[in-house]
Design an enzyme around this catalytic site. Sequence first.
Site, PDB file in Angstrom:
ATOM      1  N   ASP A 132      -4.740   3.578  -1.763  1.00  0.00           N
ATOM      2  CA  ASP A 132      -5.791   3.876  -0.778  1.00  0.00           C
ATOM      3  C   ASP A 132      -6.351   5.280  -0.976  1.00  0.00           C
ATOM      4  OD1 ASP A 132      -5.990   1.540   0.964  1.00  0.00           O
ATOM      5  OD2 ASP A 132      -3.887   1.966   1.425  1.00  0.00           O
ATOM      6  N   HIS A 159      -8.424   1.048  -3.772  1.00  0.00           N
ATOM      7  CA  HIS A 159      -9.327   0.801  -2.636  1.00  0.00           C
ATOM      8  C   HIS A 159      -9.996   2.125  -2.284  1.00  0.00           C
ATOM      9  CE1 HIS A 159      -9.463  -0.143   2.003  1.00  0.00           C
ATOM     10  NE2 HIS A 159     -10.670  -0.007   1.486  1.00  0.00           N
ATOM     11  N   SER A 186       0.859  -1.193   0.000  1.00  0.00           N
ATOM     12  CA  SER A 186       0.000   0.000   0.000  1.00  0.00           C
ATOM     13  C   SER A 186       0.889   1.235   0.000  1.00  0.00           C
ATOM     14  CB  SER A 186      -0.877   0.014   1.246  1.00  0.00           C
ATOM     15  OG  SER A 186      -1.337   1.335   1.458  1.00  0.00           O
ATOM     16  N   ASP A 227      -6.435  -6.601   4.260  1.00  0.00           N
ATOM     17  CA  ASP A 227      -5.783  -5.275   4.310  1.00  0.00           C
ATOM     18  C   ASP A 227      -5.706  -4.761   5.744  1.00  0.00           C
ATOM     19  OD1 ASP A 227      -4.961  -2.672   3.858  1.00  0.00           O
ATOM     20  OD2 ASP A 227      -6.685  -2.105   2.629  1.00  0.00           O
ATOM     21  N   MET A 268     -11.143  -5.973   5.590  1.00  0.00           N
ATOM     22  CA  MET A 268     -10.323  -5.065   6.399  1.00  0.00           C
ATOM     23  C   MET A 268      -9.974  -5.770   7.709  1.00  0.00           C
ATOM     24  SD  MET A 268      -9.939  -2.438   4.532  1.00  0.00           S
ATOM     25  CE  MET A 268      -8.911  -1.580   5.725  1.00  0.00           C
ATOM     26  N   HIS A 298      -1.222  -1.276  -4.267  1.00  0.00           N
ATOM     27  CA  HIS A 298      -2.488  -0.974  -3.578  1.00  0.00           C
ATOM     28  C   HIS A 298      -2.554   0.536  -3.331  1.00  0.00           C
ATOM     29  CE1 HIS A 298      -5.919  -2.057  -0.982  1.00  0.00           C
ATOM     30  NE2 HIS A 298      -5.483  -1.129  -0.146  1.00  0.00           N
ATOM     31  N   MET A 328      -8.935   8.081   0.351  1.00  0.00           N
ATOM     32  CA  MET A 328      -9.686   8.497   1.550  1.00  0.00           C
ATOM     33  C   MET A 328     -10.226   9.908   1.358  1.00  0.00           C
ATOM     34  SD  MET A 328      -6.981   7.194   4.365  1.00  0.00           S
ATOM     35  CE  MET A 328      -6.415   5.498   4.407  1.00  0.00           C
ATOM     36  N   MET A 335     -12.154   4.415  -0.167  1.00  0.00           N
ATOM     37  CA  MET A 335     -12.790   4.663   1.136  1.00  0.00           C
ATOM     38  C   MET A 335     -13.461   6.025   1.007  1.00  0.00           C
ATOM     39  SD  MET A 335      -9.609   3.245   3.384  1.00  0.00           S
ATOM     40  CE  MET A 335      -8.491   3.353   1.997  1.00  0.00           C
TER      41      MET A 335
HETATM   42  C1  DX5 Z   1      -6.167   1.454   5.779  1.00  0.00           C
HETATM   43  C2  DX5 Z   1      -5.696   1.125   4.376  1.00  0.00           C
HETATM   44  C3  DX5 Z   1      -4.570   0.163   4.300  1.00  0.00           C
HETATM   45  C4  DX5 Z   1      -3.313   0.604   4.996  1.00  0.00           C
HETATM   46  C5  DX5 Z   1      -2.575  -0.612   5.417  1.00  0.00           C
HETATM   47  O1  DX5 Z   1      -7.318   2.215   5.700  1.00  0.00           O
HETATM   48  O2  DX5 Z   1      -6.764   0.599   3.624  1.00  0.00           O
HETATM   49  O3  DX5 Z   1      -4.312  -0.222   2.971  1.00  0.00           O
HETATM   50  O4  DX5 Z   1      -2.471   1.389   4.200  1.00  0.00           O
HETATM   51  O5  DX5 Z   1      -1.485  -0.202   6.144  1.00  0.00           O
HETATM   52  P1  DX5 Z   1      -0.710  -1.175   7.137  1.00  0.00           P
HETATM   53  O6  DX5 Z   1      -0.182  -2.311   6.306  1.00  0.00           O
HETATM   54  O7  DX5 Z   1       0.343  -0.294   7.676  1.00  0.00           O
HETATM   55  O8  DX5 Z   1      -1.696  -1.642   8.149  1.00  0.00           O
HETATM   56 ZN    ZN Z   2      -6.393  -0.350   1.598  1.00  0.00          ZN
END
Ligand code: DX5
Ligand code: ZN
Length: 228
Positions: free
Chosen positions: A34, A71, A7, A180, A142, A32, A36, A73
């Site tokens: 992310d 991903h 990620s 994840d 998750m 990956h 947000m 969010m």
């Molecule tokens: C959290 C993300 C993850 C995050 C994982 O909301 O979706 O992808 O980056 O990070 P680690 O591996 O540090 O838990």
């Molecule tokens: Zn993620």
Amino acid sequence: MFRIAPSILSADFANLGRDVKAVIDAGADWIHFDVMDNHYVPNLSIGPAVAAAIKPYCVSSDGATVPLDVHLMVQPVDEIAVAFAKAGADLITFHPDAERHVDRTLQLIRDQGCQAGLVFNPAMSLGVLEWAIDKVDIILLMSVNPGFGGQSFIESTYRKIERVRQLIDSTGRDIRLEVDGGIKPDNIARVASAGADTFVAGSAVFNEPNYKYVIEQMRGSLDQLAKG
Ligand code: DX5
Ligand code: ZN
């Protein structure tokens, strides 16, 4: 086949192209990404323009495409999903509780030529899969509450992975099971033995100076498991 998906949330944002290339050279199977929105989750990250900017770096040294695993969010989902498809996403996953018409959104993502998937938060039930699994290419569980990297793996996820593995097997379809949050070299084998095949790891990879060393450690644990 197992896939390791670093990620880039924990990458160096001032040098993102360089870090994407470095982690692919170090053995990453997917990138990956992310997303947000400070609405669905209490944090703000990166959008389609950044996806388009790193897309040219998503190529392995032998010229193969490295899938960009987006991903989302965010809430709502539809418009931004289309923007990510146009920016070069290969897979797009979203949280079913963030969009009213889940079936329509899955179809929309597939119509854009991407693989589509649903993401389940730690406390979220899997009920929607009863009627949506036919349109799903990937299920993302998750193992932390979404919004931040560097959190600890939530133990109840192991049971949930087992449950989803059974569900997937009962369809006879080729659906990826991705997990994840909080994945590290010392728990990846247990996550795999519960039934996952795709592993997101942010801080475990990017907080180490040597990405290759961490990815090889992870791959080593998975190989050992495969050998029995
Ligand atoms: C959290 C993300 C993850 C995050 C994982 O909301 O979706 O992808 O980056 O990070 P680690 O591996 O540090 O838990
Ligand atoms: Zn993620």
